[in-house]
Design an enzyme around this catalytic site. Structure first.
Site, PDB file in Angstrom:
ATOM      1  N   ARG A 226       0.968  -1.243  -0.129  1.00 49.81           N
ATOM      2  CA  ARG A 226      -0.075  -0.021   0.139  1.00 49.81           C
ATOM      3  C   ARG A 226       0.925   1.227   0.119  1.00 49.81           C
ATOM      4  O   ARG A 226       0.493   2.242   0.520  1.00 49.81           O
ATOM      5  CB  ARG A 226      -0.898   0.039   1.116  1.00 49.81           C
ATOM      6  CG  ARG A 226      -1.884  -1.246   1.128  1.00 49.81           C
ATOM      7  CD  ARG A 226      -3.307  -0.721   1.803  1.00 49.81           C
ATOM      8  NE  ARG A 226      -4.355  -1.568   1.611  1.00 49.81           N
ATOM      9  CZ  ARG A 226      -4.506  -2.479   2.386  1.00 49.81           C
ATOM     10  NH1 ARG A 226      -3.819  -2.614   3.593  1.00 49.81           N
ATOM     11  NH2 ARG A 226      -5.348  -3.330   2.420  1.00 49.81           N
TER      12      ARG A 226
ATOM     13  N   LYS B  54       4.902  12.304 -10.791  1.00 50.33           N
ATOM     14  CA  LYS B  54       3.855  11.349 -11.798  1.00 50.33           C
ATOM     15  C   LYS B  54       4.630   9.755 -11.872  1.00 50.33           C
ATOM     16  O   LYS B  54       5.917   9.920 -12.124  1.00 50.33           O
ATOM     17  CB  LYS B  54       3.763  12.053 -13.213  1.00 50.33           C
ATOM     18  CG  LYS B  54       2.753  12.788 -13.070  1.00 50.33           C
ATOM     19  CD  LYS B  54       2.355  13.476 -14.844  1.00 50.33           C
ATOM     20  CE  LYS B  54       1.559  14.403 -14.625  1.00 50.33           C
ATOM     21  NZ  LYS B  54       1.309  14.933 -16.065  1.00 50.33           N
TER      22      LYS B  54
ATOM     23  N   GLU C 152      12.736  19.405 -23.829  1.00 47.88           N
ATOM     24  CA  GLU C 152      11.856  19.587 -22.395  1.00 47.88           C
ATOM     25  C   GLU C 152      12.507  20.716 -21.666  1.00 47.88           C
ATOM     26  O   GLU C 152      11.739  21.689 -21.030  1.00 47.88           O
ATOM     27  CB  GLU C 152      12.060  18.337 -21.610  1.00 47.88           C
ATOM     28  CG  GLU C 152      11.430  17.237 -22.028  1.00 47.88           C
ATOM     29  CD  GLU C 152       9.888  17.162 -22.213  1.00 47.88           C
ATOM     30  OE1 GLU C 152       9.396  18.062 -21.448  1.00 47.88           O
ATOM     31  OE2 GLU C 152       9.247  16.243 -22.865  1.00 47.88           O
TER      32      GLU C 152
ATOM     33  N   LYS D 295       9.651  23.582 -12.419  1.00 48.81           N
ATOM     34  CA  LYS D 295       8.730  22.340 -12.398  1.00 48.81           C
ATOM     35  C   LYS D 295       8.335  22.360 -10.813  1.00 48.81           C
ATOM     36  O   LYS D 295       7.118  21.875 -10.838  1.00 48.81           O
ATOM     37  CB  LYS D 295       9.549  21.387 -12.999  1.00 48.81           C
ATOM     38  CG  LYS D 295       8.429  19.985 -12.663  1.00 48.81           C
ATOM     39  CD  LYS D 295       8.520  19.144 -13.963  1.00 48.81           C
ATOM     40  CE  LYS D 295       7.376  18.049 -13.500  1.00 48.81           C
ATOM     41  NZ  LYS D 295       7.480  16.799 -14.235  1.00 48.81           N
TER      42      LYS D 295
ATOM     43  N   GLU E 215      -2.585  18.240 -11.279  1.00 52.14           N
ATOM     44  CA  GLU E 215      -3.032  18.565 -12.460  1.00 52.14           C
ATOM     45  C   GLU E 215      -4.350  19.005 -12.792  1.00 52.14           C
ATOM     46  O   GLU E 215      -5.027  18.164 -13.555  1.00 52.14           O
ATOM     47  CB  GLU E 215      -2.486  17.461 -13.422  1.00 52.14           C
ATOM     48  CG  GLU E 215      -2.341  18.051 -15.004  1.00 52.14           C
ATOM     49  CD  GLU E 215      -1.722  17.194 -16.069  1.00 52.14           C
ATOM     50  OE1 GLU E 215      -0.568  16.692 -15.574  1.00 52.14           O
ATOM     51  OE2 GLU E 215      -2.004  16.901 -17.052  1.00 52.14           O
TER      52      GLU E 215
ATOM     53  N   ARG F 199      -0.404  22.743 -14.020  1.00 49.21           N
ATOM     54  CA  ARG F 199       0.368  21.439 -14.228  1.00 49.21           C
ATOM     55  C   ARG F 199       0.307  21.149 -15.584  1.00 49.21           C
ATOM     56  O   ARG F 199       1.270  20.831 -16.557  1.00 49.21           O
ATOM     57  CB  ARG F 199       0.150  20.476 -13.372  1.00 49.21           C
ATOM     58  CG  ARG F 199       1.385  19.431 -13.496  1.00 49.21           C
ATOM     59  CD  ARG F 199       1.547  18.425 -12.637  1.00 49.21           C
ATOM     60  NE  ARG F 199       2.450  17.701 -12.733  1.00 49.21           N
ATOM     61  CZ  ARG F 199       2.977  16.838 -11.909  1.00 49.21           C
ATOM     62  NH1 ARG F 199       2.476  16.652 -10.636  1.00 49.21           N
ATOM     63  NH2 ARG F 199       4.050  15.854 -12.274  1.00 49.21           N
TER      64      ARG F 199
ATOM     65  N   ASN G  16       2.719  20.312 -20.471  1.00 52.76           N
ATOM     66  CA  ASN G  16       2.442  19.386 -21.784  1.00 52.76           C
ATOM     67  C   ASN G  16       2.534  20.303 -22.851  1.00 52.76           C
ATOM     68  O   ASN G  16       2.241  19.737 -23.918  1.00 52.76           O
ATOM     69  CB  ASN G  16       0.929  19.009 -21.554  1.00 52.76           C
ATOM     70  CG  ASN G  16       0.888  17.921 -20.463  1.00 52.76           C
ATOM     71  OD1 ASN G  16       1.987  17.212 -20.347  1.00 52.76           O
ATOM     72  ND2 ASN G  16      -0.252  17.672 -20.117  1.00 52.76           N
TER      73      ASN G  16
ATOM     74  N   HIS H  59       3.290  18.702 -26.361  1.00 54.15           N
ATOM     75  CA  HIS H  59       3.155  17.425 -26.394  1.00 54.15           C
ATOM     76  C   HIS H  59       1.897  17.190 -26.949  1.00 54.15           C
ATOM     77  O   HIS H  59       1.762  15.624 -27.198  1.00 54.15           O
ATOM     78  CB  HIS H  59       3.154  16.793 -24.795  1.00 54.15           C
ATOM     79  CG  HIS H  59       4.566  16.635 -24.142  1.00 54.15           C
ATOM     80  ND1 HIS H  59       5.380  17.980 -23.871  1.00 54.15           N
ATOM     81  CD2 HIS H  59       5.289  15.691 -23.739  1.00 54.15           C
ATOM     82  CE1 HIS H  59       6.576  17.581 -23.566  1.00 54.15           C
ATOM     83  NE2 HIS H  59       6.430  16.353 -23.330  1.00 54.15           N
TER      84      HIS H  59
ATOM     85  N   HIS I   5       2.995  14.189 -29.064  1.00 54.03           N
ATOM     86  CA  HIS I   5       2.514  12.891 -28.960  1.00 54.03           C
ATOM     87  C   HIS I   5       1.797  12.295 -29.972  1.00 54.03           C
ATOM     88  O   HIS I   5       1.916  11.099 -30.570  1.00 54.03           O
ATOM     89  CB  HIS I   5       1.552  12.767 -27.615  1.00 54.03           C
ATOM     90  CG  HIS I   5       2.458  12.524 -26.506  1.00 54.03           C
ATOM     91  ND1 HIS I   5       1.643  12.694 -25.117  1.00 54.03           N
ATOM     92  CD2 HIS I   5       3.760  12.198 -26.136  1.00 54.03           C
ATOM     93  CE1 HIS I   5       2.405  12.523 -24.194  1.00 54.03           C
ATOM     94  NE2 HIS I   5       3.559  12.405 -24.872  1.00 54.03           N
TER      95      HIS I   5
ATOM     96  N   HIS J 278      11.297  11.291 -29.116  1.00 57.68           N
ATOM     97  CA  HIS J 278      10.610  12.183 -28.273  1.00 57.68           C
ATOM     98  C   HIS J 278      10.761  13.782 -28.478  1.00 57.68           C
ATOM     99  O   HIS J 278      10.252  14.595 -28.254  1.00 57.68           O
ATOM    100  CB  HIS J 278      10.522  11.689 -26.693  1.00 57.68           C
ATOM    101  CG  HIS J 278       9.727  12.508 -25.817  1.00 57.68           C
ATOM    102  ND1 HIS J 278       8.312  12.301 -25.874  1.00 57.68           N
ATOM    103  CD2 HIS J 278       9.964  13.577 -24.838  1.00 57.68           C
ATOM    104  CE1 HIS J 278       7.823  13.179 -24.993  1.00 57.68           C
ATOM    105  NE2 HIS J 278       8.682  13.788 -24.381  1.00 57.68           N
TER     106      HIS J 278
END
Ligand code: GLY
Length: 376
Positions: free
Chosen positions: A118, A140, A182, A247, A257, A261, A265, A268, A272, A287
């Site tokens: 847990r 994340k 990035e 960040k 988010e 936040r 992206n 992206h 993506h 990427h």
């Protein structure tokens, strides 16, 4: 050693250390009695940090596990392997699991730690520029599932992230470029005077790389830092720290988010789409190059919506190109639109587009993909 904090309700929930050298890691681990190290097997083979770490682990009797890392291996099976290994090695609720590797490794190790018994504590030593400025900061975690990237995951803050720019010396240039994209993304979101400095340094490094390694291209998967450029890695330290500060600030204000936040992206949404089309057509677009292209499309869209001044997108394009981050995009806006609507971030038929109005000024716009296509 610079320390940057991530806060939640004024409590420090995660610390980021930026340090030239690995020596301080041992002190960072000292408060934790039972440490378990999970390291990318490729890092263990190639990265100088692995040798220093194995000596430290031997001194303290720390168990270690190697994992094979790839987008395909970023799945529940690997997470269950990590949990199985923790169980076999007697990891209890007081364990600290230290993930050593790039973003795929830290995502999987963080996810396993957040599930095991847990939830046990984790910490990271990111070994790619992308993980140092983005993936290993902010909590994340996750794996790919059902054909979608990062479909299963949690948000669970690492105790700390130990960033050492020298570990980048064994990083292939292609992976370095992904981190460079990035980093520039971060400074387009929040500039604090760092964007132009980052463009200057990254351009300078790219020019030197090309001059020294005649014939090699930055996207050649095998190309690595030439020895004479290694001392220059330390020049990146203030920029890596600055990106980590941006960040950490964004995550402190919006850990889960629900708003700000999403700005992380930037590049992206289009990026993506380009990556998933490239994957489908077996094209080699990594990427970093996909995100760089994505930032140019985002800037063009901002101009079309009259959010940005005319010429802004061309200026961003010139900057990215000068750092050798831009390549030809073989996909049409219609191809990208189809891929975007399949993205997990599409909600109620609309997609969050992150649009730069200027360097350091970015807004989130929810738009139907058809409306975006019509504007292009
Ligand atoms: N990589 C984007 C985020 O952490 O939110």
């Amino acid at each position: 050693m610079e320390q940057i904090n991530i806060y939640s309700a004024e409590e420090v929930v995660s610390r980021i250390y930026v340090e030239d050298g690995m020596e301080m890691l041992e002190a960072c681990l000292k408060p934790y009695e039972h440490v378990f190290v999970v390291m990318d097997a490729n890092v263990a083979m190639n990265c100088p940090v692995a040798y220093e770490m194995s000596q430290m682990m031997n001194r303290h009797g720390v168990p270690g596990m190697l994992v094979d890392v790839s987008e395909e291996a970023k799945c529940m099976e690997t997470v269950m392997d990590i949990c199985g290994w923790l169980l076999e090695n007697g990891a209890d609720r007081d364990a600290l699991v230290l993930g050593v590797g790039g973003g795929i490794t830290t995502d999987m190790v963080g996810f396993a730690a957040s599930l095991y018994k847990r939830g046990v504590r984790c910490a990271y030593v990111p070994t790619t520029l992308l993980a140092q400025v983005d993936a290993a900061i902010g909590g994340k975690t996750g794996v790919n599932f059902g054909g979608y990237k990062n479909m299963l995951g949690t948000i669970c803050q690492p105790e700390f992230t130990y960033i050492c720019p020298q570990v980048l010396e064994s990083l292939p240039m292609e992976a370095f470029q992904a981190g460079a994209a990035e980093m520039l993304k971060t400074f387009i979101i929040e500039d604090n005077g760092n964007y132009q400095e980052a463009v200057r340094l990254l351009k300078d490094l790219a020019d030197d790389f090309v001059a020294i390694c005649q014939g090699a291209t930055l996207s050649d998967g095998e190309a690595r830092w030439p020895e004479v450029l290694l001392p220059r890695l330390a020049e990146l330290t203030p920029l890596i720290a600055a990106a980590a500060r941006v960040k950490a600030g964004v995550v402190s204000r919006d850990q889960f988010e629900t708003g700000e936040r999403r700005k992380l992206n930037l590049g992206h949404t289009f990026g993506h789409a380009i990556e998933s089309l490239a994957h489908r057509h077996r094209n080699d677009i990594d990427h970093g190059h996909a995100v760089a292209l994505g930032m140019v499309y985002a800037a063009q869209l901002a101009e079309k919506l009259e959010l940005a001044e005319p010429g802004f997108a061309a200026a961003i394009e010139r900057d990215l190109d000068s750092c050798l981050l831009l390549i030809f995009n073989p996909y049409s806006i219609q191809d990208m639109a189809e891929a975007m609507t399949k993205d997990k971030k599409a909600e109620g038929g609309k997609v969050h587009f992150i649009l730069p109005r200027a360097v350091g000024d970015v807004v989130v716009c929810d738009m139907a993909v058809e409306d975006v296509v019509a504007l292009f």
